[in-house]
Design an enzyme around this catalytic site. Structure first.
Site, mmCIF file in Angstrom:
data_model
loop_
_atom_site.group_PDB
_atom_site.id
_atom_site.type_symbol
_atom_site.label_atom_id
_atom_site.label_comp_id
_atom_site.label_asym_id
_atom_site.label_seq_id
_atom_site.Cartn_x
_atom_site.Cartn_y
_atom_site.Cartn_z
ATOM 1 N N ARG A 107 -15.703 -7.905 15.838
ATOM 2 C CA ARG A 107 -14.664 -8.928 15.521
ATOM 3 C C ARG A 107 -14.827 -9.205 13.932
ATOM 4 O O ARG A 107 -14.466 -10.233 13.671
ATOM 5 C CB ARG A 107 -14.779 -10.151 16.394
ATOM 6 C CG ARG A 107 -14.331 -9.813 17.782
ATOM 7 C CD ARG A 107 -14.281 -11.282 18.600
ATOM 8 N NE ARG A 107 -14.004 -10.811 19.726
ATOM 9 C CZ ARG A 107 -14.990 -10.765 20.824
ATOM 10 N NH1 ARG A 107 -16.028 -11.448 20.219
ATOM 11 N NH2 ARG A 107 -14.525 -10.599 22.038
ATOM 12 N N LYS A 129 -5.757 -6.877 2.089
ATOM 13 C CA LYS A 129 -4.752 -6.007 3.015
ATOM 14 C C LYS A 129 -5.598 -4.769 3.513
ATOM 15 O O LYS A 129 -6.104 -4.024 2.718
ATOM 16 C CB LYS A 129 -3.577 -5.584 2.422
ATOM 17 C CG LYS A 129 -2.455 -6.574 2.441
ATOM 18 C CD LYS A 129 -1.119 -6.164 1.945
ATOM 19 C CE LYS A 129 -0.051 -7.088 1.968
ATOM 20 N NZ LYS A 129 1.133 -6.909 1.432
ATOM 21 N N GLU A 171 1.156 1.523 -10.604
ATOM 22 C CA GLU A 171 0.748 0.335 -10.188
ATOM 23 C C GLU A 171 0.299 -0.642 -11.526
ATOM 24 O O GLU A 171 0.740 -1.871 -11.518
ATOM 25 C CB GLU A 171 -0.509 0.242 -9.193
ATOM 26 C CG GLU A 171 -0.024 0.845 -7.866
ATOM 27 C CD GLU A 171 0.802 0.102 -7.020
ATOM 28 O OE1 GLU A 171 1.026 -1.035 -7.238
ATOM 29 O OE2 GLU A 171 1.172 0.867 -6.062
ATOM 30 N N LYS A 213 -3.131 -9.647 -9.793
ATOM 31 C CA LYS A 213 -3.147 -9.393 -8.568
ATOM 32 C C LYS A 213 -3.782 -10.785 -7.784
ATOM 33 O O LYS A 213 -3.128 -11.255 -6.845
ATOM 34 C CB LYS A 213 -3.492 -8.131 -7.881
ATOM 35 C CG LYS A 213 -3.404 -8.141 -6.386
ATOM 36 C CD LYS A 213 -3.268 -6.780 -5.837
ATOM 37 C CE LYS A 213 -3.273 -7.009 -4.415
ATOM 38 N NZ LYS A 213 -3.373 -5.680 -3.499
ATOM 39 N N GLU A 223 0.681 -13.284 2.802
ATOM 40 C CA GLU A 223 2.319 -12.818 2.423
ATOM 41 C C GLU A 223 3.369 -13.794 3.397
ATOM 42 O O GLU A 223 4.252 -13.031 3.832
ATOM 43 C CB GLU A 223 2.240 -11.355 2.850
ATOM 44 C CG GLU A 223 3.554 -10.964 1.821
ATOM 45 C CD GLU A 223 3.680 -9.341 1.779
ATOM 46 O OE1 GLU A 223 2.552 -8.502 1.369
ATOM 47 O OE2 GLU A 223 4.857 -8.731 1.985
ATOM 48 N N ARG A 227 3.498 -13.442 -2.352
ATOM 49 C CA ARG A 227 2.924 -12.126 -2.473
ATOM 50 C C ARG A 227 3.581 -11.049 -2.348
ATOM 51 O O ARG A 227 3.243 -9.986 -2.766
ATOM 52 C CB ARG A 227 1.677 -12.179 -1.112
ATOM 53 C CG ARG A 227 0.888 -10.717 -1.440
ATOM 54 C CD ARG A 227 -0.189 -10.780 -0.490
ATOM 55 N NE ARG A 227 -0.955 -9.547 -0.525
ATOM 56 C CZ ARG A 227 -2.101 -9.338 -0.316
ATOM 57 N NH1 ARG A 227 -3.070 -10.408 0.412
ATOM 58 N NH2 ARG A 227 -2.990 -8.139 -0.310
ATOM 59 N N ASN A 231 5.172 -6.016 -4.168
ATOM 60 C CA ASN A 231 6.052 -5.022 -3.768
ATOM 61 C C ASN A 231 6.914 -4.690 -4.636
ATOM 62 O O ASN A 231 7.980 -3.675 -4.551
ATOM 63 C CB ASN A 231 6.745 -5.215 -2.341
ATOM 64 C CG ASN A 231 5.646 -5.279 -1.190
ATOM 65 O OD1 ASN A 231 4.738 -4.606 -1.331
ATOM 66 N ND2 ASN A 231 5.851 -6.474 -0.462
ATOM 67 N N HIS A 234 8.303 -0.930 -4.804
ATOM 68 C CA HIS A 234 7.782 -0.304 -3.745
ATOM 69 C C HIS A 234 8.768 0.034 -2.581
ATOM 70 O O HIS A 234 8.486 0.841 -1.977
ATOM 71 C CB HIS A 234 6.735 -1.204 -2.987
ATOM 72 C CG HIS A 234 5.354 -1.050 -3.844
ATOM 73 N ND1 HIS A 234 5.296 -1.464 -5.088
ATOM 74 C CD2 HIS A 234 4.097 -0.664 -3.425
ATOM 75 C CE1 HIS A 234 3.926 -1.082 -5.692
ATOM 76 N NE2 HIS A 234 3.535 -0.609 -4.422
ATOM 77 N N HIS A 238 8.760 3.679 -1.503
ATOM 78 C CA HIS A 238 8.521 4.010 -0.239
ATOM 79 C C HIS A 238 9.228 5.026 0.296
ATOM 80 O O HIS A 238 9.078 5.889 1.156
ATOM 81 C CB HIS A 238 8.013 2.861 0.626
ATOM 82 C CG HIS A 238 6.747 2.067 0.334
ATOM 83 N ND1 HIS A 238 6.690 0.455 0.940
ATOM 84 C CD2 HIS A 238 5.751 2.446 -0.157
ATOM 85 C CE1 HIS A 238 5.335 0.404 0.364
ATOM 86 N NE2 HIS A 238 4.853 1.278 -0.024
ATOM 87 N N HIS A 251 2.294 8.496 -4.796
ATOM 88 C CA HIS A 251 2.584 7.140 -4.747
ATOM 89 C C HIS A 251 2.861 6.488 -5.886
ATOM 90 O O HIS A 251 3.917 5.653 -5.925
ATOM 91 C CB HIS A 251 1.559 6.099 -3.886
ATOM 92 C CG HIS A 251 1.868 4.693 -3.520
ATOM 93 N ND1 HIS A 251 2.965 4.575 -2.843
ATOM 94 C CD2 HIS A 251 1.455 3.720 -4.197
ATOM 95 C CE1 HIS A 251 2.726 3.177 -2.992
ATOM 96 N NE2 HIS A 251 2.052 2.627 -3.737
HETATM 97 N N1 GLY Z 1 -0.137 -3.797 -2.172
HETATM 98 C C1 GLY Z 1 0.288 -5.015 -1.966
HETATM 99 C C2 GLY Z 1 -0.312 -6.072 -1.558
HETATM 100 O O1 GLY Z 1 -1.453 -6.190 -1.598
HETATM 101 O O2 GLY Z 1 -0.105 -7.189 -1.225
#
Ligand code: GLY
Length: 348
Positions: A107, A129, A171, A213, A223, A227, A231, A234, A238, A251
């Site tokens: 956990r 993330k 990025e 960031k 998010e 946040r 994107n 993106h 994507h 990417h």
């Molecule tokens: N790569 C986008 C984020 O970390 O929210």
């Protein structure tokens, strides 16, 4: 020289340490440690004696349930306890996968990330993330689980293949557009030092990207709102990756293309002026990104509609009024088709 930045992402403290060397205490744990590499990063001169290792196949195919199962099983077989440590040494795939596995093991066990690609240093390793891919789509299952420490050694960037370095630059450019004019100036005025991977300028760039960031993620770690500005480029990117079978472009190249489309759409919606669109184009072209796409706009929009950011039948996109002024807007798919057609006309 070693220095550290500290952030708080939700309930977790994260320390981002910049240094050329790391002492072995960094990855030791009384409850056992497992260090996860891919076959490329396993060759890097990083740790002398890191104990238990697991070396995965490089590439997206490892970022799967079976990749996570291998890590969890090895952690169990290796006797890691609840306070054991999983360390991920690699690019976005290894960082996302090791973090995903650490969030599940007992956990949640300790997690350290050693990003070795530019993309992972400025994005994947920062902000908590974690993810695996599902059903042919990237990052469709995951958790929020920030690493307690991230060790960044920009001299590792010299080992990166050109395409991967360029990919990370997509990025970096996104991050400059989100909110760092000085970073934007560095990118425009010192491009030969950047493409030469000069460690001094690269450390400055990576630090600035981490700060932008982390500042955004500290305000919205899960998010719930802002946040999502990360994107930028993106949703378009994507869709291009999915549409081209994840093969035609990296990417970062897809994100760079998406940044251009977002800029053209921002202008079409009257949000941004032509000067902004020109700056985005100049920045992308400085780093060799060609904002062209020869495919069908309708198929890109279709791929965008399956993107996980779809809201109530409309597409929610990250757009800009200008550098550092980012907005989320629901946009009619027909307008996006027109924008892609316009973009092909403006940037033939
Ligand atoms: N790569 C986008 C984020 O970390 O929210």
């Amino acid at each position: 020289m070693s220095s550290a930045l500290r952030y708080r992402f939700g309930d977790h403290d994260s320390e981002v340490r910049f240094s050329a060397t790391v002492d072995s205490a960094f990855i030791s744990s009384d409850s056992g440690a497992l260090v996860v590499f891919d076959r490329n990063t396993a060759q890097l001169p990083i740790f002398e004696d890191e104990g238990q290792r697991l070396v995965l196949a490089p590439g997206e195919s490892s970022k799967s349930w079976s990749g996570a199962r291998r890590i969890l099983q090895r952690a169990l077989d290796g006797g890691l306890g609840r306070d054991g440590l999983i360390a991920g040494v690699g690019g976005g795939v290894v960082c996302d996968l090791a973090a995903f596995s650490a969030s599940l093991f007992m956990r949640g066990c300790r997690l350290i990330l050693v990003p070795t690609s530019l993309l992972a240093m400025v994005d994947a390793a920062i902000g908590g993330k974690t993810a695996i891919n599902l059903g042919g789509y990237k990052n469709m299952a995951g958790t929020f689980y920030p690493a307690e420490r991230i060790w960044i050694n920009v001299s590792l960037l010299r080992h990166l293949p050109v395409r991967e370095f360029d990919s990370g630059m997509g990025e970096v450019i996104k991050t400059a557009l989100l909110g760092d004019r000085e970073l934007l100036d560095i990118l425009l005025k010192q491009s030969s030092r950047v493409t030469g991977r000069d460690p001094e300028v690269m450390e400055e760039i990576v630090r600035r990207c981490v700060a932008v960031k982390a500042g955004i993620v500290e305000g919205d770690p899960r998010e719930a709102g802002n946040r999502a500005v990360l994107n930028l480029g993106h949703t378009f990117g994507h869709a291009l990756e999915a549409e081209t079978g994840y093969k035609l472009c990296s990417h970062g190249e897809a994100v760079a293309w998406g940044l251009m489309q977002a800029a053209v759409l921002s202008r079409a919606l009257g949000l941004a002026d032509p000067g902004y669109t020109a700056t985005v184009r100049e920045l992308l072209e400085t780093y060799g990104f060609a904002p062209r796409f020869d495919g069908k706009p309708e198929s890109i929009v279709k791929a965008m509609q399956v993107d996980k950011k779809k809201r109530r039948g409309k597409l929610r996109l990250v757009l800009q009024r200008g550098i550092g002024d980012t907005v989320l807007r629901e946009v009619d798919p027909h307008l996006i088709v027109e924008t892609l057609q316009d973009s092909a006309r403006i940037f033939p």
